[in-house]
Enzyme design. Structure first.
Site, PDB file in Angstrom:
ATOM      1  N   SER A 130      -2.749  -2.435   6.349  1.00 11.99           N
ATOM      2  CA  SER A 130      -3.891  -2.020   5.789  1.00 11.99           C
ATOM      3  C   SER A 130      -4.952  -3.221   5.471  1.00 11.99           C
ATOM      4  O   SER A 130      -4.500  -4.292   5.185  1.00 11.99           O
ATOM      5  CB  SER A 130      -3.327  -1.491   4.162  1.00 11.99           C
ATOM      6  OG  SER A 130      -4.551  -1.069   3.706  1.00 11.99           O
ATOM      7  N   TYR A 172       0.332  -2.836  -3.642  1.00  9.36           N
ATOM      8  CA  TYR A 172       0.384  -2.468  -2.247  1.00  9.36           C
ATOM      9  C   TYR A 172      -0.147  -3.572  -1.346  1.00  9.36           C
ATOM     10  O   TYR A 172       0.225  -3.716  -0.236  1.00  9.36           O
ATOM     11  CB  TYR A 172      -0.991  -1.214  -2.217  1.00  9.36           C
ATOM     12  CG  TYR A 172      -1.096  -0.556  -0.934  1.00  9.36           C
ATOM     13  CD1 TYR A 172      -0.127   0.136  -0.309  1.00  9.36           C
ATOM     14  CD2 TYR A 172      -2.176  -0.654  -0.438  1.00  9.36           C
ATOM     15  CE1 TYR A 172      -0.080   1.001   0.431  1.00  9.36           C
ATOM     16  CE2 TYR A 172      -2.281   0.140   0.986  1.00  9.36           C
ATOM     17  CZ  TYR A 172      -1.294   0.960   1.243  1.00  9.36           C
ATOM     18  OH  TYR A 172      -1.564   1.675   2.275  1.00  9.36           O
TER      19      TYR A 172
END
Length: 243
Positions: A141, A154
């Site tokens: 990501s 995250y």
């Protein structure tokens, strides 16, 4: 026969990746944790287009479930092996760190990072033993490259996944197993539907969110023979948001 396993394959990016892999005439194993109905819908779409697909239920964060599911599949497919792996499963539990419950920290790392370990470590020996090797693509990501406020858990998980990609690629290259990562920015999926798109689009030079099919096309390339000399890379796909 060589199969592809896509974790978290029932929705969003995972669904798009499953459909793209099926277009390569590779049988797809669609992993899901709980949403069997969505997984069956992906399977039906693949079969309607002339492809082949199977379902495999397990929680990537639970190694005993992973081991049992893959062992059962291998017992039922003695002449086949999983040559392509897309570690796509992931969850978000966003919060500022000073307000983040400990459970949310561990949950995100368990799915993204431990999930990568649980699935990859099981499949890797057979990939390395085969003459034609294998291909692994990890769904990272933008958060793992840039870091995003409100996503310390995250960002940590995805950054670790990128590091693991680079290290594992060097371990497996001599055995013809490539390992790469894809780092999407803002993509229109269930995971981003709660984000303020109109505001965030202003940050993106292309002035839009990406779509799952664009990410899946990149994954498809990394699983193809055309990418055989690419390994250890993390390729961004973010509309110019972060370069």
């Amino acid at each position: 026969m060589k199969y592809a396993l896509v974790t978290g394959g029932s929705r969003g990016l995972g669904r798009a990746v499953c459909l793209a892999v099926a277009e390569m005439e590779i049988p797809v194993i669609i992993n899901y944790q709980s949403n069997k109905e969505a997984a069956e819908a992906v399977k039906a779409d693949i079969e309607a287009a002339g492809g082949k697909a199977e379902l495999m239920q397990f929680d990537v964060a639970d190694k005993s479930q992973v081991d049992a599911a893959i062992d059962n599949w291998e017992a039922a497919h003695p002449d086949d092996y999983i040559a392509y792996l897309v570690n796509n499963a992931g969850i978000r539990k966003d919060n500022l760190m000073f307000m983040m419950p400990e459970a949310d920290w561990h949950a995100v790392l368990n799915v993204t990072l431990n999930g990568f370990y649980n699935v990859t470590s099981h499949l890797l020996p057979k990939m390395m033993m085969r003459k034609h090797g294998g291909k692994i693509v990890n769904m990272a990501s933008l958060s793992g490259l840039k870091g995003m406020p409100g996503q310390v858990n995250y960002s940590a998980a995805k950054a670790a996944l990128i590091g693991a990609t680079k290290a594992l690629a060097q371990e497996t290259a001599a055995r013809n197993v490539t390992v790469n990562a894809v780092a999407p920015g803002f993509i229109e999926t269930d995971m981003t539907k709660d984000l303020p798109q109109d505001e965030l689009k202003k940050l993106v030079p292309m002035n839009r969110f990406g779509n799952p099919e664009e990410v899946a096309a990149l994954v498809k390339f990394l699983l193809s023979d055309a990418s055989s000399y690419i390994t250890g890379e993390c390729i961004s796909i973010n509309g110019g948001l972060y370069t």
